[in-house]
Design an enzyme around this catalytic site. Structure first.
Site, PDB file in Angstrom:
ATOM      1  N   ARG A 140       0.800  -1.215   0.000  1.00  0.00           N
ATOM      2  CA  ARG A 140       0.000   0.000   0.000  1.00  0.00           C
ATOM      3  C   ARG A 140       0.841   1.278   0.000  1.00  0.00           C
ATOM      4  O   ARG A 140       0.674   2.131  -0.856  1.00  0.00           O
ATOM      5  CB  ARG A 140      -0.952   0.012   1.202  1.00  0.00           C
ATOM      6  CG  ARG A 140      -1.899   1.204   1.183  1.00  0.00           C
ATOM      7  CD  ARG A 140      -2.860   1.183   2.360  1.00  0.00           C
ATOM      8  NE  ARG A 140      -3.675  -0.008   2.400  1.00  0.00           N
ATOM      9  CZ  ARG A 140      -4.607  -0.236   3.332  1.00  0.00           C
ATOM     10  NH1 ARG A 140      -4.813   0.653   4.288  1.00  0.00           N
ATOM     11  NH2 ARG A 140      -5.315  -1.339   3.301  1.00  0.00           N
TER      12      ARG A 140
ATOM     13  N   HIS B 288      -8.133  -3.645  -7.329  1.00  0.00           N
ATOM     14  CA  HIS B 288      -7.848  -2.924  -6.080  1.00  0.00           C
ATOM     15  C   HIS B 288      -9.128  -2.775  -5.263  1.00  0.00           C
ATOM     16  O   HIS B 288      -9.863  -1.787  -5.422  1.00  0.00           O
ATOM     17  CB  HIS B 288      -7.274  -1.538  -6.434  1.00  0.00           C
ATOM     18  CG  HIS B 288      -6.539  -0.877  -5.309  1.00  0.00           C
ATOM     19  ND1 HIS B 288      -5.322  -1.318  -4.839  1.00  0.00           N
ATOM     20  CD2 HIS B 288      -6.848   0.212  -4.561  1.00  0.00           C
ATOM     21  CE1 HIS B 288      -4.901  -0.523  -3.871  1.00  0.00           C
ATOM     22  NE2 HIS B 288      -5.820   0.410  -3.674  1.00  0.00           N
TER      23      HIS B 288
ATOM     24  N   TYR C  91     -17.542  13.390 -14.200  1.00  0.00           N
ATOM     25  CA  TYR C  91     -17.382  14.542 -15.085  1.00  0.00           C
ATOM     26  C   TYR C  91     -16.056  14.543 -15.838  1.00  0.00           C
ATOM     27  O   TYR C  91     -15.973  15.071 -16.943  1.00  0.00           O
ATOM     28  CB  TYR C  91     -17.497  15.847 -14.288  1.00  0.00           C
ATOM     29  CG  TYR C  91     -18.825  16.034 -13.600  1.00  0.00           C
ATOM     30  CD1 TYR C  91     -20.003  16.130 -14.331  1.00  0.00           C
ATOM     31  CD2 TYR C  91     -18.904  16.114 -12.215  1.00  0.00           C
ATOM     32  CE1 TYR C  91     -21.225  16.303 -13.707  1.00  0.00           C
ATOM     33  CE2 TYR C  91     -20.124  16.284 -11.576  1.00  0.00           C
ATOM     34  CZ  TYR C  91     -21.289  16.380 -12.326  1.00  0.00           C
ATOM     35  OH  TYR C  91     -22.491  16.540 -11.697  1.00  0.00           O
TER      36      TYR C  91
END
Length: 741
Positions: free
Chosen positions: A33, A79, A123
């Site tokens: 991580r 993930h 968007y």
């Protein structure tokens, strides 16, 4: 087993259970991580993002796709974490002010340097950049291993093989369990030059790499103000920090005014919060010499800082802003990465580059071996095709007449199963003569390529030459000019915040009874006779100064006091007793008052004939009580404090017995505090005056009366002797006051 039954309960000590489970979590955080891999400089989330975008065919030449599509694929296939955390990671890869070489080409609102957040992923759109493609180059050529995804349905690469030094070029930061990483961005051209030098000189010292990598190169520019030694030490140890300042220039205005223009801010600093921070200083009056801050940024960053007045010292304002705001920050270096065995390790610059080069050579060898295997497979087929062309009629006959032509072909022409299968699958159009010639040329070309690859795999020297050639190509493609300048500056000076006032000319006036005042402007010193004093008082000292100056007041008891010119009482009236500002007993005389100029040297002498040299810094006191400068013997007091001219090489001392002595100034010690050494020996009386001068200019003194004339004695041989002598009577015409002036 029934989970509700008692037999399903396993008793174990709580500390053992906690430590076992926490260790698993900690290792997962460290290796999967938070820490980047030294080979490609990526964390798993970034690697999975780029891999998912590649599979979506989001190439630089292709069209954009919605970021939501990318995020969905990443969290669904590779993930299994929150969508917002994945999108935040993707946004950072697209920000040109966060990454030196962005890996994602974003379309839409991906945030800005002001600190505004990116638009929602529904968007925005994105695709890969050429840098990302270079980082993944060779991934289809068997260069790296793949592993199953978390659910076993897909595969993902363990690391990217591309020849782009992403770890140091783009940097990384992360907090794991018990460790962290912080790597600043660098210039890819400098990194490649250092790597090339390391290829040619594997045993090169860390310091040698500093000839190529001069320091971090941040995407937002700025100025790195550390010394070369400090930067080198950080790279050798893998730990340290860098002082990074904004790029600030002093812009002149018409009429003599000026303002500060900030064109680059430190890496990681949000412009909006920086301006808010400066505005708070102005509102809270913590920086009174700053009047206003304006953001005039458009495409280029432009922050204007207005001083309170044109007389403000620009260097003082800049130093104050660097101290109080994020116009100067410290960026930490902690080169903590995962090595090839997935082990966390703090590396030096050389170790990180060496590990990356080692991996790239392994990738080159592995790609070559995979390519050799593919060439062998193709050559096997081509050999079968050539056999078929040489025996075309018999091959056609076997295919037409035999029930099992494959077995017959294999037995009659000693063909392999793959060769026979390929011949049987040939199209009729491939039987033309031209095709036979093409196969011959292809076989010759592949054989030559295979020979070169075998030499490459077998010879490390060839591998190094190939890596250097490929690195040069990467540099030509992505190399650019350095953005962060490196300018070594002294350590931040101590700032007296109370002195942050408008710089204005004043005239300081001290009376014989110790009343002090400051008149605005520089009054003509010849007009001192027009000044008014209290009855029984008169002028003692008058000189020009600035409101930003510090004054040193020397008392007869050996103490020195510091006064700020900005705090002196105004010129109206008679002023105020200086003893209201300092703890000076009324019976103690004031010996001298002067401006404490930097690098100024002073002569200090007491009535018992002791004296020494001291510096301006030694006279500065922090409190009302002042500081002890001269250690006096019983009955003695300070008699003289004079400034030493810059070119002075000789001193003259005269006693109350009117005997004068001249000796070199080099015979005097320089002390921050003390009693000093014997200047002149007396049978009776004590020291009257003490002065420093240049011997070649001679010794001058004022003649009596109001003529203003002076006399200069150039031949001082009769009075020259060693320090501590008795001296002899002064030249004819020496003042009766026993003072040099």
């Amino acid at each position: 087993m029934d989970p509700n039954s008692e037999s399903s309960v396993i008793e174990t000590p709580l500390d053992a259970a906690l430590s076992e489970r926490y260790l698993v979590y900690a290792l997962s955080t460290i290796t999967a991580r938070s820490l980047p891999d030294v080979r490609d400089g990526l964390k798993p989330v970034h690697r999975r993002l780029l891999w998912a975008m590649r599979l979506l065919r989001l190439d630089p030449a292709g069209a954009y796709k919605k970021s939501a599509r990318v995020v969905g694929d990443v969290i669904g296939k590779y993930h299994p974490h929150g969508d917002q955390s994945v999108y935040d990671a993707m946004v950072r890869l697209a920000q040109d002010f966060a990454l030196r070489y962005p890996l994602v080409d974003g379309q839409g609102n991906f945030g800005n340097i002001d600190g505004d957040n990116a638009a929602a992923y529904r968007y925005t759109e994105a695709k890969l950049t050429p840098v990302a493609m270079a980082l993944m180059a060779g991934i289809d050529e068997g260069a790296v291993d793949f592993r199953p995804t978390y659910n076993g349905e897909e595969e993902e690469p363990e690391v990217f093989p591309g020849l782009f030094p992403n770890l140091l070029a783009n940097g990384a930061s992360g907090i794991a369990v018990g460790m962290a990483t912080s790597i600043p961005p660098h210039n890819v051209g400098e990194l490649i030059e250092a790597a090339t030098h390391l290829i040619d000189n594997p045993k090169a010292e860390d310091s040698a790499l500093m000839d190529f990598v001069s320091g971090p190169d941040f995407p937002t520019g700025g100025v790195l103000v550390d010394s070369r030694e400090s930067i080198a030490h950080a790279y050798v140890t893998g730990r340290g920090s860098f002082r990074l300042r904004a790029s600030v220039t002093v812009e002149k205005e018409k009429g003599g005014g000026w303002h500060l223009l900030v064109s680059e801010i430190p890496y990681g600093v949000q412009k909006g919060k920086l301006i808010e921070q400066i505005a708070t200083l102005i509102a809270d009056k913590k920086l009174p010499i700053l009047s206003d801050v304006r953001d005039e940024s458009a495409e280029d960053l432009r922050i204007v800082l207005e001083p309170r007045a044109r007389t403000v010292d620009p260097d003082l304002l800049l130093e104050s802003l660097f101290r109080l705001t994020d116009l100067e920050v410290r960026f930490p270096l902690n080169l903590n990465v995962l090595d090839e065995n997935r082990t966390p390790l703090v590396m030096s610059l050389k170790e990180a580059l060496s590990a990356w080069l080692k991996f790239q050579i392994e990738v080159l060898v592995r790609k070559s071996q995979v390519r050799i295997g593919k060439i062998d497979d193709r050559l096997e087929l081509l050999d079968g095709f050539l056999v078929a062309y040489l025996n075309l009629d018999r091959v056609i006959e076997i295919i037409r007449t035999e029930d099992e032509p494959k077995a017959v072909l294999m037995e009659e022409f000693s063909l392999s199963d793959r060769q026979a299968e390929a011949i049987l699958n040939m199209r009729l159009r491939s039987l033309r003569k031209l095709e036979e010639m093409e196969i011959g040329r292809e076989r010759e070309k592949l054989a030559k390529e295979r020979d070169e690859l075998e030499k490459l795999v077998a010879e490390p020297a060839r591998q190094r030459r190939r890596i250097k050639k490929d690195l040069a190509s990467i540099k030509d493609q992505f190399g650019d000019d350095r953005r962060t300048r490196i300018e070594e500056v002294p350590a931040t000076r101590e700032i007296d915040w109370s002195a942050m006032i408008e710089k204005e000319p004043i005239t300081v006036i001290l009376s014989q009874r110790g009343w002090i005042r400051a008149m605005r402007g520089h009054v003509a010193l010849d007009d001192a006779e027009t000044l008014k004093f209290r009855e029984g008082d008169a002028l003692d000292t008058i000189f020009h100064a600035q409101t930003t100056d510090k004054l040193a007041l020397f008392a007869a008891n050996g103490r020195v006091y510091t006064l700020g010119c900005d705090k002196l009482p105004g010129g109206r009236g008679f002023g105020e007793p200086v003893r209201l500002s300092i703890d000076l007993d009324p019976e103690v005389e004031i010996v001298s008052l002067m401006i404490a100029r930097p690098e100024m040297k002073l002569l200090v002498a007491s009535t018992d004939g002791k004296g020494f040299l001291t510096s301006s810094e030694a006279t500065l006191a922090e409190t009302r009580k002042g500081k002890q400068l001269v250690n006096l013997r019983t009955g003695a007091k300070v008699a003289v404090v004079r400034e030493v001219p810059k070119e002075a090489d000789t001193v003259a001392v005269v006693g109350e017995n009117r005997k004068m002595l001249v000796f070199p100034i080099a015979e005097l010690p320089e002390l921050a505090r003390g009693q000093g050494v014997t200047l002149q020996r007396y049978r009776d009386g004590g020291l009257s005056d003490f002065i420093a001068f240049r011997l070649t200019d001679g010794l001058s003194w004022a003649l009596g009366g109001d003529s203003g004339r002076t006399r200069t004695e150039t031949d001082l041989t009769p009075w020259r002797a060693a320090r501590g002598a008795a001296g002899r009577m002064p030249p004819i015409g020496f003042p009766r006051s026993n003072r040099f002036g």
